[in-house]
Design a protein around this motif. Structure first.
Motif, short mmCIF file in Angstrom:
data_model
loop_
_atom_site.label_atom_id
_atom_site.label_comp_id
_atom_site.label_asym_id
_atom_site.label_seq_id
_atom_site.Cartn_x
_atom_site.Cartn_y
_atom_site.Cartn_z
N SER A 275 13.02 -6.11 45.59
CA SER A 275 11.63 -6.53 45.30
C SER A 275 11.43 -6.74 43.81
O SER A 275 10.83 -7.73 43.39
CB SER A 275 10.63 -5.48 45.79
OG SER A 275 10.69 -5.36 47.19
N LYS A 276 11.95 -5.82 43.01
CA LYS A 276 11.82 -5.95 41.55
C LYS A 276 12.51 -7.22 41.06
O LYS A 276 11.98 -7.93 40.20
CB LYS A 276 12.41 -4.73 40.84
CG LYS A 276 11.56 -3.50 40.93
CD LYS A 276 12.20 -2.32 40.22
CE LYS A 276 11.33 -1.09 40.39
NZ LYS A 276 11.89 0.07 39.73
N TYR B 136 10.44 -10.25 39.33
CA TYR B 136 10.86 -10.58 37.96
C TYR B 136 11.31 -12.04 37.89
O TYR B 136 10.94 -12.78 36.98
CB TYR B 136 11.97 -9.63 37.52
CG TYR B 136 12.48 -9.88 36.12
CD1 TYR B 136 11.82 -9.35 35.03
CD2 TYR B 136 13.63 -10.63 35.91
CE1 TYR B 136 12.30 -9.57 33.74
CE2 TYR B 136 14.11 -10.86 34.63
CZ TYR B 136 13.44 -10.32 33.54
OH TYR B 136 13.90 -10.55 32.27
#
Length: 176
Positions: free
Chosen positions: A100-101, A105
């Motif tokens: 998810s990060k 990003y």
């Protein structure tokens, strides 16, 4: 667990190759060649260094994401966009939010670079949580036969998909 995201560099290539291999090793819907896809794409005109991102934890690369250039063409227009493929996280680090990060990003970097939307082939239960919608809603067609529920698109900016439709044209790096 602290995770740092940064642009991949040449010293990361071997670690990323092994990471991708391990990440997809037991994936049922995989040809288990994603690591070779990344190698080919790095050498192609579709590659954007800023959009090849690694996730590190304790000085170890535990995740990677790649966005590359893509086009959608119809009778009147050519739309430049991105393809997200693949997202890879080491098995021991999966289900901890690293993927998810990396996706969020990557979306931010892509917006800063001026891209309006992203196309992907992926799991129909995972990507909608980030706002991905079915390509068929926009009359966007893949160049190969895949289930429509796995073909998705995401607008990086408001109205990023306005008047977008057509056939997806993948760069040569996607194919052996």
């Amino acid at each position: 667990m602290e995770v740092t995201l940064r642009q991949e560099n040449k010293n990361d290539f071997e670690s990323v190759f092994q990471l991708i291999e391990k990440a997809f090793e037991k994936e049922e819907h995989s040809d288990h060649k994603e690591q070779f896809l990344v190698e080919r794409l790095r050498k192609s005109d579709a590659f954007i260094p800023e959009l090849s991102v690694v996730a590190e934890s304790d000085n170890r690369i535990v995740g990677h994401i790649l966005f590359t250039r893509l086009k959608i063409i119809n009778d009147k227009d050519v739309f430049n966009c991105l393809s997200l493929a693949p997202v890879s996280v080491l098995p021991d680090f999966q289900r901890k939010g690293i993927g998810s990060k990396l996706i969020l990003y990557g979306h931010e970097v892509a917006k800063k670079l001026g891209y309006k939307f992203v196309i992907l082939l992926g799991h129909q239960d995972y990507y909608p949580r980030f706002g991905y919608e079915l390509c068929e809603k926009y009359n966007i067609k893949m160049p190969f036969d895949v289930p429509s529920e796995n073909c998705m698109v995401f607008a990086l900016i408001k109205d990023g998909l306005h008047n977008v439709s057509g056939n997806v044209i993948y760069p040569l790096g996607f194919f052996e």
